[in-house]
Design a protein around this motif. Structure first.
Motif, short mmCIF file in Angstrom:
data_model
loop_
_atom_site.label_atom_id
_atom_site.label_comp_id
_atom_site.label_asym_id
_atom_site.label_seq_id
_atom_site.Cartn_x
_atom_site.Cartn_y
_atom_site.Cartn_z
N ARG A 79 0.81 -1.21 0.00
CA ARG A 79 0.00 0.00 0.00
C ARG A 79 0.85 1.26 0.00
O ARG A 79 1.93 1.29 0.57
CB ARG A 79 -0.92 0.01 1.20
CG ARG A 79 -0.22 0.19 2.52
CD ARG A 79 -1.15 -0.06 3.66
NE ARG A 79 -1.69 -1.37 3.50
CZ ARG A 79 -1.89 -2.23 4.46
NH1 ARG A 79 -1.64 -1.91 5.69
NH2 ARG A 79 -2.37 -3.42 4.22
N PRO A 80 0.35 2.29 -0.65
CA PRO A 80 1.08 3.56 -0.65
C PRO A 80 1.08 4.20 0.73
O PRO A 80 0.14 4.02 1.51
CB PRO A 80 0.30 4.42 -1.65
CG PRO A 80 -0.99 3.75 -1.86
CD PRO A 80 -0.86 2.33 -1.44
N GLN A 85 -0.04 9.65 9.25
CA GLN A 85 -0.50 8.44 9.95
C GLN A 85 0.00 7.18 9.23
O GLN A 85 0.41 6.22 9.89
CB GLN A 85 -2.03 8.43 10.04
CG GLN A 85 -2.58 7.27 10.85
CD GLN A 85 -2.16 7.32 12.31
OE1 GLN A 85 -2.21 8.39 12.93
NE2 GLN A 85 -1.75 6.21 12.86
N ASP A 86 -0.02 7.17 7.90
CA ASP A 86 0.50 6.03 7.14
C ASP A 86 1.96 5.78 7.51
O ASP A 86 2.37 4.63 7.75
CB ASP A 86 0.43 6.28 5.63
CG ASP A 86 -0.98 6.30 5.08
OD1 ASP A 86 -1.91 5.79 5.73
OD2 ASP A 86 -1.16 6.83 3.96
N PHE A 87 2.76 6.85 7.53
CA PHE A 87 4.17 6.70 7.84
C PHE A 87 4.37 6.26 9.29
O PHE A 87 5.20 5.40 9.58
CB PHE A 87 4.94 8.00 7.56
CG PHE A 87 5.24 8.20 6.10
CD1 PHE A 87 6.33 7.57 5.51
CD2 PHE A 87 4.45 9.02 5.33
CE1 PHE A 87 6.63 7.76 4.16
CE2 PHE A 87 4.74 9.21 3.98
CZ PHE A 87 5.82 8.58 3.40
N GLU A 93 8.54 -1.20 9.58
CA GLU A 93 8.19 -1.98 8.40
C GLU A 93 9.19 -1.74 7.27
O GLU A 93 9.87 -0.72 7.23
CB GLU A 93 6.78 -1.60 7.90
CG GLU A 93 5.67 -1.82 8.90
CD GLU A 93 5.34 -3.28 9.13
OE1 GLU A 93 5.62 -4.11 8.24
OE2 GLU A 93 4.81 -3.58 10.21
N TYR A 94 9.25 -2.68 6.35
CA TYR A 94 10.10 -2.57 5.17
C TYR A 94 9.35 -1.76 4.13
O TYR A 94 8.19 -2.08 3.81
CB TYR A 94 10.41 -3.98 4.64
CG TYR A 94 11.50 -4.04 3.62
CD1 TYR A 94 12.84 -3.95 3.98
CD2 TYR A 94 11.21 -4.21 2.28
CE1 TYR A 94 13.85 -4.02 3.04
CE2 TYR A 94 12.21 -4.29 1.32
CZ TYR A 94 13.53 -4.19 1.72
OH TYR A 94 14.53 -4.26 0.78
N ILE A 95 9.97 -0.69 3.63
CA ILE A 95 9.29 0.19 2.69
C ILE A 95 10.16 0.48 1.47
O ILE A 95 11.38 0.27 1.49
CB ILE A 95 8.81 1.52 3.33
CG1 ILE A 95 9.98 2.44 3.67
CG2 ILE A 95 7.96 1.24 4.56
CD1 ILE A 95 9.55 3.86 4.03
N LEU A 146 4.63 0.48 1.28
CA LEU A 146 5.14 -0.71 1.94
C LEU A 146 5.72 -1.61 0.87
O LEU A 146 5.29 -1.57 -0.30
CB LEU A 146 4.01 -1.45 2.68
CG LEU A 146 3.43 -0.75 3.91
CD1 LEU A 146 2.33 -1.61 4.51
CD2 LEU A 146 4.49 -0.46 4.95
N ALA A 147 6.67 -2.44 1.23
CA ALA A 147 7.30 -3.35 0.27
C ALA A 147 7.45 -4.71 0.91
O ALA A 147 7.42 -4.86 2.13
CB ALA A 147 8.65 -2.81 -0.15
#
Length: 150
Positions: A79-80, A85-87, A93-95, A146-147
């Motif tokens: 997800r982008p 808040q997303d960050f 997490e791996y991004i 996210l990756a």
């Protein structure tokens, strides 16, 4: 649209990841991406879709006058990351990030999001021999998501 969706999501403790209204192949699509810690289930997407559909159908005047398809889904594994808040949710997490301009000869970086503040994002990167932290000015980041680490 956010103000229409938010009460439904808040009542169910879900987060709004993104909303898009796009035309594809001659048809309009209203896409609402929802999330929560641990992920969203198909049944939760259906429940939000039904509640949102009922709410939109009851509104007068209709907030979207043309015909469209409503889709409610999870933003997915990659997800982008768009909002603060997303960050914040992605710390640890791996991004994957893409920069507007090259830094040390590269525009694309993947690593673990270690820290962030208003101006800076820090990734733990690794090369063949070592792990190291690299700070990025948030203004230089064109896209982030996210990756999946391989």
């Amino acid at each position: 649209m956010k103000q229409i969706v938010d009460p439904i999501l808040e009542a169910n403790h879900f987060d709004l990841s993104n909303i898009e209204f796009v035309k594809e192949g001659g048809s309009w699509y209203l896409r609402v991406y929802i999330d929560k810690p641990g992920g969203i289930t198909l049944n939760e997407c259906v429940m939000v879709s039904e509640a949102l559909s009922e709410k939109l159908d009851a509104m007068d005047p209709d907030p979207i006058p043309q015909a469209y398809f409503l889709e409610v889904s999870s933003p997915g594994a990659e997800r982008p990351l768009k909002t603060d808040q997303d960050f914040n949710n992605a710390v640890g997490e791996y991004i994957h990030i893409s920069l507007f301009q090259k830094l040390n000869g590269k525009k694309v970086f993947e690593g673990t999001l270690k820290a962030l503040d208003e101006d800076t994002l820090t990734l733990e990167l690794k090369d063949k021999a070592r792990r190291f932290d690299q700070a990025f000015d948030r203004k230089t980041i064109a896209n982030a998501r996210l990756a999946i680490e391989f």
